[in-house]
Design a protein around this motif. Structure first.
Motif, PDB file in Angstrom:
ATOM      1  N   VAL A 181      33.308  13.716 -45.766  1.00  0.00           N
ATOM      2  CA  VAL A 181      32.043  14.369 -45.444  1.00  0.00           C
ATOM      3  C   VAL A 181      30.903  13.460 -45.865  1.00  0.00           C
ATOM      4  N   ILE A 182      29.994  13.170 -44.945  1.00  0.00           N
ATOM      5  CA  ILE A 182      28.805  12.368 -45.253  1.00  0.00           C
ATOM      6  C   ILE A 182      27.625  13.313 -45.377  1.00  0.00           C
ATOM      7  N   MET A 183      27.096  13.400 -46.579  1.00  0.00           N
ATOM      8  CA  MET A 183      26.012  14.344 -46.861  1.00  0.00           C
ATOM      9  C   MET A 183      24.680  13.626 -46.976  1.00  0.00           C
ATOM     10  N   HIS A 184      23.688  14.140 -46.271  1.00  0.00           N
ATOM     11  CA  HIS A 184      22.318  13.628 -46.370  1.00  0.00           C
ATOM     12  C   HIS A 184      21.606  14.426 -47.462  1.00  0.00           C
ATOM     13  N   GLU A 185      21.495  13.849 -48.639  1.00  0.00           N
ATOM     14  CA  GLU A 185      20.883  14.548 -49.763  1.00  0.00           C
ATOM     15  C   GLU A 185      19.367  14.671 -49.597  1.00  0.00           C
ATOM     16  N   VAL A 215      25.623  10.551 -49.588  1.00  0.00           N
ATOM     17  CA  VAL A 215      26.877  10.527 -50.342  1.00  0.00           C
ATOM     18  C   VAL A 215      28.021  10.746 -49.354  1.00  0.00           C
ATOM     19  N   ALA A 216      29.051   9.896 -49.447  1.00  0.00           N
ATOM     20  CA  ALA A 216      30.246  10.039 -48.600  1.00  0.00           C
ATOM     21  C   ALA A 216      31.426  10.365 -49.500  1.00  0.00           C
ATOM     22  N   LYS A 217      31.982  11.551 -49.369  1.00  0.00           N
ATOM     23  CA  LYS A 217      33.104  11.911 -50.230  1.00  0.00           C
ATOM     24  C   LYS A 217      34.124  12.731 -49.443  1.00  0.00           C
ATOM     25  N   ALA A 218      35.337  12.759 -49.967  1.00  0.00           N
ATOM     26  CA  ALA A 218      36.403  13.503 -49.320  1.00  0.00           C
ATOM     27  C   ALA A 218      36.098  14.989 -49.380  1.00  0.00           C
ATOM     28  N   ALA A 219      36.467  15.697 -48.319  1.00  0.00           N
ATOM     29  CA  ALA A 219      36.304  17.142 -48.311  1.00  0.00           C
ATOM     30  C   ALA A 219      37.165  17.762 -49.393  1.00  0.00           C
ATOM     31  N   GLN A 220      36.867  18.981 -49.796  1.00  0.00           N
ATOM     32  CA  GLN A 220      37.547  19.618 -50.927  1.00  0.00           C
ATOM     33  C   GLN A 220      39.055  19.671 -50.729  1.00  0.00           C
ATOM     34  N   ALA A 280      33.276   5.198 -43.711  1.00  0.00           N
ATOM     35  CA  ALA A 280      33.337   6.604 -44.106  1.00  0.00           C
ATOM     36  C   ALA A 280      33.345   7.514 -42.887  1.00  0.00           C
ATOM     37  N   GLY A 281      32.544   7.170 -41.887  1.00  0.00           N
ATOM     38  CA  GLY A 281      32.455   7.984 -40.685  1.00  0.00           C
ATOM     39  C   GLY A 281      33.719   7.959 -39.854  1.00  0.00           C
ATOM     40  N   LYS A 282      34.510   6.880 -39.979  1.00  0.00           N
ATOM     41  CA  LYS A 282      35.743   6.750 -39.207  1.00  0.00           C
ATOM     42  C   LYS A 282      36.957   7.331 -39.934  1.00  0.00           C
ATOM     43  N   THR A 283      36.763   7.772 -41.173  1.00  0.00           N
ATOM     44  CA  THR A 283      37.880   8.264 -41.981  1.00  0.00           C
ATOM     45  C   THR A 283      37.958   9.779 -41.928  1.00  0.00           C
ATOM     46  N   GLU A 308      44.576  17.591 -52.241  1.00  0.00           N
ATOM     47  CA  GLU A 308      45.850  16.994 -51.906  1.00  0.00           C
ATOM     48  C   GLU A 308      46.101  15.703 -52.671  1.00  0.00           C
ATOM     49  N   ALA A 309      44.984  15.031 -53.017  1.00  0.00           N
ATOM     50  CA  ALA A 309      45.119  13.761 -53.723  1.00  0.00           C
ATOM     51  C   ALA A 309      45.353  13.953 -55.210  1.00  0.00           C
ATOM     52  N   ALA A 310      45.223  15.163 -55.732  1.00  0.00           N
ATOM     53  CA  ALA A 310      45.408  15.417 -57.158  1.00  0.00           C
ATOM     54  C   ALA A 310      46.873  15.259 -57.531  1.00  0.00           C
ATOM     55  N   PRO A 311      47.191  14.805 -58.764  1.00  0.00           N
ATOM     56  CA  PRO A 311      48.576  14.643 -59.208  1.00  0.00           C
ATOM     57  C   PRO A 311      49.358  15.948 -59.111  1.00  0.00           C
TER      58      PRO A 311
END
Length: 207
Positions: A125-129, A187-192, A118-121, A197-200
Motif C-alpha cells: 500500500v502506497i500512502m500519501h501522508e 510511505v510504502a508498506k505491506a498491507a496488514q 513498490a507500485g509493482k509489488t 503472513e510474514a510474521a514468524p
C-alpha cells in the motif's frame, strides 16, 4: 508561470442583507486586503467563479484580479462554500508584492507511482501522508504544484519533506525548524494481511 485573470467589480453595499441580495443575483461577495492599500470589497460572477475554482491553480497560484483593467496580484486565502448547495458564499484575497517573500500551500502532484518497485509489488500500500506543502518564495517563483516522482520508491520506502525536489527559489519553511519537522510525505508498506503472513510461525499464539 501562467497568468490567471479573474474579473471583479467593486462592491458598494455592506452587511449580510447586501450579501444575500448579491448571491440571489448570481454574484459572490469578496474582500481584498494586505499590502499598503486599504481593504476593498468586491464581487465576482458566481458562474465564472464556479468554473475557475475547479482548477488546481485557483488555490495555489498568483491570481490577477482585474477591476476595469486595473490589475492587482493576489492569493486566495479563504473560500466559504454553502454546506450542501453548489454555491460559493464568500472569498478572501490577499495582495502580494513582487519583492516580498510569501508563504502559500501548494498541492503535491504524485507521478510514476505505478511504475515504482513498490507500485509493482502485490500487497503493498502506497500512502500519501500529505497532499500539499507550505512553501516560501517570491511571487514569481510560486509553483502551481510540487511534483513528487515515485518511480524509484521501494517496498518499505519513505519520502520525506527533505526529499522533495523544489523549483529554484522555493523553500519549505518547516525544514528550518529541525529534523522533527521533516515529516513523511509518502510511505510504502505491506498491507496488514501480508505483514501477518510474514510474521514468524507461532507468533501471537497463547503460551
Amino acid at each position: 508561470m501562467a497568468n490567471h485573470v479573474i474579473n471583479v467589480e467593486r462592491r458598494e453595499d455592506e452587511g449580510k442583507g447586501a450579501s444575500r441580495r448579491l448571491r440571489r443575483a448570481g454574484k459572490v461577495p469578496a474582500i481584498v486586503y494586505g499590502g499598503e492599500l486599504p481593504p476593498v470589497s468586491i464581487q465576482l460572477d458566481h458562474e465564472k467563479l464556479w468554473l475557475a475554482q475547479q482548477n488546481e491553480w485557483f488555490y495555489s497560484s498568483i491570481l490577477d484580479l482585474s477591476l476595469n483593467g486595473d490589475i492587482q496580484k493576489v492569493l486566495l486565502r479563504d473560500l466559504q462554500r454553502h454546506p450542501y448547495k453548489q454555491q460559493i458564499l464568500h472569498l478572501d484575497f490577499q495582495r502580494v508584492s513582487d519583492d516580498q517573500v510569501l508563504r502559500a500551500a501548494v498541492p503535491l502532484r504524485f507521478v510514476n507511482e505505478a511504475k515504482s518497485p513498490a507500485g509493482k509489488t502485490a500487497g503493498v500500500v502506497i500512502m500519501h501522508e500529505l497532499t500539499e506543502v507550505t512553501v516560501a518564495c517570491l511571487p514569481k517563483d510560486l509553483p502551481e504544484a510540487v511534483e513528487v516522482d515515485l518511480s524509484d520508491l521501494p517496498v518499505g520506502g519513505v519520502v520525506h519533506l527533505s526529499d522533495l525536489k523544489l523549483p529554484t527559489g522555493v523553500e519549505i519553511p518547516a525544514l528550518a525548524l529541525g529534523p522533527d519537522h521533516d515529516v513523511a510525505v509518502v510511505v510504502a508498506k505491506a498491507a496488514q494481511g501480508e505483514a501477518d503472513e510474514a510474521a514468524p510461525a507461532g507468533e501471537g499464539e497463547a503460551q
